[in-house]
Design an enzyme around this catalytic site. Structure first.
Site, PDB file in Angstrom:
ATOM      1  N   GLU A 260      -9.584   1.521  -7.419  1.00 41.66           N
ATOM      2  CA  GLU A 260      -9.395   0.142  -7.907  1.00 41.66           C
ATOM      3  C   GLU A 260     -10.592  -0.751  -7.571  1.00 41.66           C
ATOM      4  OE1 GLU A 260      -4.533  -0.232  -7.900  1.00 41.66           O
ATOM      5  OE2 GLU A 260      -5.617  -0.941  -6.134  1.00 41.66           O
TER       6      GLU A 260
ATOM      7  N   GLU B 192      -1.926   6.194 -10.619  1.00 42.37           N
ATOM      8  CA  GLU B 192      -0.963   5.432  -9.826  1.00 42.37           C
ATOM      9  C   GLU B 192      -0.006   4.725 -10.764  1.00 42.37           C
ATOM     10  OE1 GLU B 192      -2.114   2.717  -6.724  1.00 42.37           O
ATOM     11  OE2 GLU B 192      -3.908   3.871  -6.234  1.00 42.37           O
TER      12      GLU B 192
END
Length: 491
Positions: free
Chosen positions: A191, A386
């Site tokens: 991320e 995710e």
């Protein structure tokens, strides 16, 4: 290309599985030569209280001398370090085809730039990889997952200083070479887009900076991460050209609040701030729209000779991302419009969506939108690494967890993924977050549970660490067994 039909289900070889991160599961923070990471210096927060960016130099120095695990929950995680065989066996029982985990930089180089790597740390990942291969589970490995060594924060202020790239290069060279024949799928930064929110991703302390100086520091740190990621990609292609290096972002699917063109333009601009990261790492260059943003915000990216060529040549092979929620852009909010912050993304409430107890909006169709937009924009394989639901689970007196709410969440998202595959999206796999309960990154809670397996551990670090299969464990087992064809919960 024209065809008379389209995909009607998940392809053969689709990689079903789950994902986790070293800082949230491993524990063993001070044994076998490990050094402290920044994540292990973040105090626990509590529900709706994120503490991952509230770090000062004084707090960091105090944490380094503090031997407490109760104040710093990521120091104990779910003790994967001592339970990895049991946990991987549970993944195999569910039928996992792939498992994503991260290597802790400070377990390999305790201070980040030590003269030699920590062999005990390397051997731990040798054992983890051997166990995965024993069960024919494909490892997917993240190189940098919010765990800048604390020593490098004190020495360089983390990624704010370009000199950290040299230390990162030694780390990536070490692990890429060590595990060259054991790992096919690698990822650079977890991320990476969350670096604009601060310490947890940049390892840089900037709490005493002005807002403008803080933004300058964070984007400069992100440039250093782009360069380090490209260097790692170059290293991998030289070590094992058959392996793949991916990049990863936390996806913030953005909608305009209304059809008012002002809202539409605002949503487009805010979406570009999320797409900036794969634009650099997939397309290989800074997009033109960021030049205006940088100019408007007085940001000047300092680049070394060869940086832009490096980014152009050594771009990522696939795009991976997390997806939890979506957000709304509103150019003219009313006093009654609720503003929310979710997974480090800011926006307004969407009245068409329900939320979790932590305020995260549940938007399965937004995942289909994201998959189609990514495929249309980049034309590289996509990988969902995710997606999951954090919730408070109740363990019954008969040692059961009836988490039908988690099953519903995952089911609704998988249904939309299947639709995107039928739309023509090329998708490597789906790795839910997370197979085993772990410490939440944002709030450092155990009570915010994501797992398909319950871990007997509370927010104070008290418990037996016993693993207990939830109802969702058996549901996901059936999903994998049928390659996503049977999604209904059995009575």
């Amino acid at each position: 290309m024209y065809a008379t039909d389209y995909p009607h289900g998940f392809p053969a070889g689709f990689m079903w599985g789950g994902a986790s991160a070293a800082t949230q599961i491993e524990g063993a923070w001070n044994i076998d030569g490990k050094g402290l990471s920044g994540a292990e210096c973040i105090v626990g927060g509590g529900q709706h209280n994120s503490t991952h960016d509230n770090v000062t130099k004084a707090a960091l120095e105090k944490a380094i001398t503090d031997q407490s695990t109760q104040r710093y929950p990521k120091r104990h995680g779910n003790d994967f370090y001592h339970h990895y065989k049991e946990d991987i066996k549970l993944m195999a029982e569910m039928g996992f085809k792939a498992y994503r985990f991260s290597i802790s930089w400070s377990r390999i180089f305790p201070h980040g730039d030590d003269p030699a790597p920590n062999e005990q740390g390397l051997k731990f990942y040798d054992r983890v990889l051997a166990e995965l291969h024993h069960y024919e589970i494909e490892p997917v490995v993240t190189l940098f997952h919010y765990d800048t060594p604390a020593a490098l924060t004190l020495k360089y202020n983390g990624w704010a200083d370009r000199r950290i790239i040299r230390a990162a290069k030694r780390y990536t060279q070490t692990v890429l070479k060590r595990y060259a024949n054991q790992v096919k799928y690698w990822m650079t930064f977890n991320e990476i887009n969350t670096g604009t929110t601060g310490f947890h991703a940049t390892g840089a302390i900037d709490n005493d900076y002005s807002p403008a100086a803080r933004l300058q520091l964070r984007y400069q740190a992100l440039h250093h991460q782009f360069v380090a990621g490209a260097i790692a990609t170059k290293q991998l292609r030289e070590i094992n050209p058959q392996s793949k290096m991916g990049c990863m972002i936390g996806r913030d699917q953005t909608y305009p609040a209304t059809s008012n063109p002002t809202d539409v333009v605002l949503a487009q601009r805010e979406d570009q701030l999320n797409l900036f990261y794969p634009d650099v790492q997939i397309r290989g260059e800074y997009p033109a729209y960021m030049n205006r943003y940088f100019s408007d915000h007085h940001i000047h990216i300092q680049m070394a000779a060869g940086d832009q060529e490096l980014l152009k040549v050594y771009h990522a092979d696939y795009l991976s991302f997390s997806y939890y929620t979506s957000r709304v852009s509103n150019s003219r909010p009313l006093a009654s419009d609720k503003k929310i912050t979710v997974n480090m993304a800011r926006g307004f409430n969407n009245p068409y969506l329900k939320g979790t107890p932590w305020g995260w909006l549940i938007d399965p169709r937004g995942l289909r939108v994201t998959l189609n937009e990514f495929w249309d924009r980049y034309r590289v394989p996509l990988f969902i690494v995710e997606n999951g639901l954090g919730a408070v689970d109740q363990l019954t007196s008969t040692m059961k967890v009836h988490d039908d709410y988690r099953i519903a969440y995952l089911k609704e998202h998988i249904e939309q993924i299947k639709e995107a595959v039928s739309d023509g999206v090329k998708l490597i796999g789906y790795l839910m977050w997370s197979p085993i309960d772990l410490v939440s990154f944002s709030t450092s809670e155990m009570s915010k549970r994501y797992g398909l397996v319950y871990v007997d551990l509370d927010d104070d670090g008290q418990g037996t660490y016993k693993r207990i299969r939830k109802d969702s464990f058996f549901w996901y087992q059936r999903v994998i067994e049928t390659n996503g064809e049977k999604l209904e919960e059995e009575n």
